[in-house]
Scaffold this active site. Structure first.
Site, PDB file in Angstrom:
ATOM      1  CG  HIS A 122      87.972  65.422  66.122  1.00  0.00           C
ATOM      2  ND1 HIS A 122      87.355  66.313  65.270  1.00  0.00           N
ATOM      3  CD2 HIS A 122      89.294  65.602  65.938  1.00  0.00           C
ATOM      4  CE1 HIS A 122      88.275  66.990  64.602  1.00  0.00           C
ATOM      5  NE2 HIS A 122      89.462  66.585  64.989  1.00  0.00           N
ATOM      6  CG  ASP A 199      85.536  60.053  64.312  1.00  0.00           C
ATOM      7  OD1 ASP A 199      86.365  59.577  63.519  1.00  0.00           O
ATOM      8  OD2 ASP A 199      85.645  61.188  64.803  1.00  0.00           O
ATOM      9  CD  GLN A 202      93.407  59.690  65.131  1.00  0.00           C
ATOM     10  OE1 GLN A 202      94.381  58.959  64.938  1.00  0.00           O
ATOM     11  NE2 GLN A 202      93.432  60.966  64.814  1.00  0.00           N
ATOM     12  CE  LYS A 225      92.646  62.508  61.201  1.00  0.00           C
ATOM     13  NZ  LYS A 225      93.477  63.546  61.813  1.00  0.00           N
ATOM     14  CB  CYS A 364      89.671  69.040  67.162  1.00  0.00           C
ATOM     15  SG  CYS A 364      90.558  70.073  66.015  1.00  0.00           S
TER      16      CYS A 364
HETATM   17  N1  PLP Z   1      87.741  62.491  64.213  1.00  0.00           N
HETATM   18  C1  PLP Z   1      88.905  62.200  64.794  1.00  0.00           C
HETATM   19  C2  PLP Z   1      88.931  61.216  65.916  1.00  0.00           C
HETATM   20  C3  PLP Z   1      90.077  62.808  64.361  1.00  0.00           C
HETATM   21  O1  PLP Z   1      91.240  62.513  64.943  1.00  0.00           O
HETATM   22  C4  PLP Z   1      90.008  63.727  63.292  1.00  0.00           C
HETATM   23  C5  PLP Z   1      91.221  64.440  62.839  1.00  0.00           C
HETATM   24  O2  PLP Z   1      92.096  64.717  63.604  1.00  0.00           O
HETATM   25  C6  PLP Z   1      88.772  63.979  62.709  1.00  0.00           C
HETATM   26  C7  PLP Z   1      87.658  63.343  63.191  1.00  0.00           C
HETATM   27  C8  PLP Z   1      88.633  64.931  61.571  1.00  0.00           C
HETATM   28  O3  PLP Z   1      89.295  64.417  60.458  1.00  0.00           O
HETATM   29  P1  PLP Z   1      89.513  65.313  59.143  1.00  0.00           P
HETATM   30  O4  PLP Z   1      90.101  66.614  59.610  1.00  0.00           O
HETATM   31  O5  PLP Z   1      90.444  64.502  58.320  1.00  0.00           O
HETATM   32  O6  PLP Z   1      88.171  65.470  58.517  1.00  0.00           O
END
Ligand code: PLP
Length: 407
Positions: A122, A199, A202, A225, A364
């Site tokens: 992401h 990260d 998910q 999430k 993203c």
């Molecule tokens: N990393 C992953 C794998 C994600 O799916 C997301 C959000 O979709 C993020 C980072 C960013 O999360 P946030 O927008 O809650 O900071």
């Protein structure tokens, strides 16, 4: 006919779903819906205990402080973190990853070092490292994928050299659902003394992650999430790293003593939580953790797997549909697909008319989309309030969109 799969959690527990009876919400990878117990916990905090924590000597301020810290303990327990003070509250995964790159990165990465990220990331686990590399003169290297969207571990191993300071990887890909081999990745990073940054945006909502047992140096997650409110998430990082690195933001609460020329820092977790904290967020997230604990994380995982397998199978049987990513064995509750002749944005609008909410776009993850040679995909993602009726509505919607748009 396959047997019906009922929702694991009653729809009635989720006010948004109860208020929208025909809605098929299949976008939980973007954000989850909130159970009434979470909304009530937040309201109760404001109704009974609201004050600025850590600052007042009066009883109400003590109640706010207690609510904040009690929530940290419950969330840490849920995530398998023994040392709760190494859980730093942030706005979410994005802020947690930026915190590491800015505070740890600037202090520890220099010209000639190497930063390795994966092609699956992401933007939140890609851009902060790319910028850090550009600012410091470190080399920024992307570990590529196998054709099925899993990491090419042999190539990755060859990229993680003794000059590597950081290996940043997602636990679970938001765009394809690929589940990465965290223990193996940690071993690769630690063999050369690199920081293993995970990260977990998910994974925390869907797996019993047990952060301590993953062995990672840093783990980032988002509360929204995992049935919690927006605006709260966290960074879990090894205590000695947090103690050694400089703070991220400066201001109230994160100081021990402010001299005219220099300042000393507060103990963990306060050193990294400058300013008035978000108290309602942790309070709501702790209630979300309780809700997930009552469902049982193993059951949550199995439920999503069953829905993902059903959706993959049913969608793949539609002419023109390509389901992207690895086989269901290596995938979480996400189905990313394309329909030949129909742009994902058009498809998601047509599905919306049938009450089916899916995500369309690059998720993203533009570096990943380039490697897949697509601009966008349609993504359905499953959670505890979904059942096979949602899958059937999705499949019927895609079939009908195909009839209208392709013929
Ligand atoms: N990393 C992953 C794998 C994600 O799916 C997301 C959000 O979709 C993020 C980072 C960013 O999360 P946030 O927008 O809650 O900071």
């Amino acid at each position: 006919m396959a047997p019906e799969i009922g929702a694991l959690a009653p729809r009635a527990d989720f006010p948004v779903l109860a208020a929208n009876p025909g809605l098929h919400y299949l976008d939980s990878a973007a954000t989850s819906q909130k159970p009434a117990s979470v909304i009530r916990a937040i309201a109760r905090y404001y109704e009974t205990s609201n004050a600025n924590p850590h600052r007042g000597a009066y009883k109400l301020a003590a109640a706010a402080t207690e609510a904040y810290h009690e929530a940290r303990g419950r969330i840490a327990r849920f995530l398998g973190v023994t040392d709760a003070d190494t859980l730093i509250f942030t706005r979410g995964t994005t802020e947690a990853l930026n915190l590491i790159a800015a505070a740890w990165g600037r202090a520890n990465v220099k010209r000639g070092d190497r930063i390795v990220v994966t092609r699956l990331e992401h933007h939140a686990n890609f851009v902060p490292w790319q910028v850090l590399a550009n600012e410091t003169g470190a080399e920024f290297v992307i570990a590529e994928l196998n054709a099925d969207g899993t990491l090419d571990m042999d190539r990755l191993r060859s990229l993680v050299t003794p000059r590597t300071r950081v290996l940043a990887f997602g636990h679970v890909s938001n765009a394809l659902g690929t589940v990465n081999p965290v223990h193996e990745l940690v071993a690769v990073a630690h063999e050369v003394g690199a920081l293993a940054v995970c990260d977990g945006a998910q994974s925390a909502p869907h797996l019993s992650v047990g952060i301590d047992s993953l062995g990672v140096d840093a783990y980032a997650f988002s509360g929204h999430k995992m049935l919690g409110p927006m605006g709260v998430g966290g960074l879990v990082m090894r205590r000695e790293l947090l103690e050694a690195m400089p703070p991220y933001q400066m201001g109230g609460d994160m100081i021990s003593y402010v001299g005219d020329a220099t300042t000393t820092w507060n103990v963990l977790p306060h050193k990294f939580e400058a300013g008035t904290p978000n108290v309602e967020g942790p309070v709501g997230l702790a209630a979300a953790c309780d809700y997930l604990t009552a469902l049982g994380m193993e059951k949550v995982h199995q439920h999503e797997q069953a829905l993902m397998r059903l959706a993959s199978q049913r969608l793949a049987a539609i002419p023109g549909v390509t389901v992207l990513g690895p086989s269901p064995e290596a995938r979480s509750g996400v189905v990313s697909f394309t329909l030949e002749g129909v742009h994902p944005h058009d498809l998601s609008q047509l599905l919306d008319a049938d009450g089916v909410c899916v995500r369309a776009g690059h998720h993203c993850a533009q570096p990943l989309m380039r490697a897949l040679n697509v601009h966008a995909t349609t993504r359905a993602s499953f959670y505890v309030y979904n059942g096979s009726a949602d899958v059937e509505a999705l499949v019927a919607g895609v079939e009908s969109a195909r009839r209208r748009m392709v013929g």
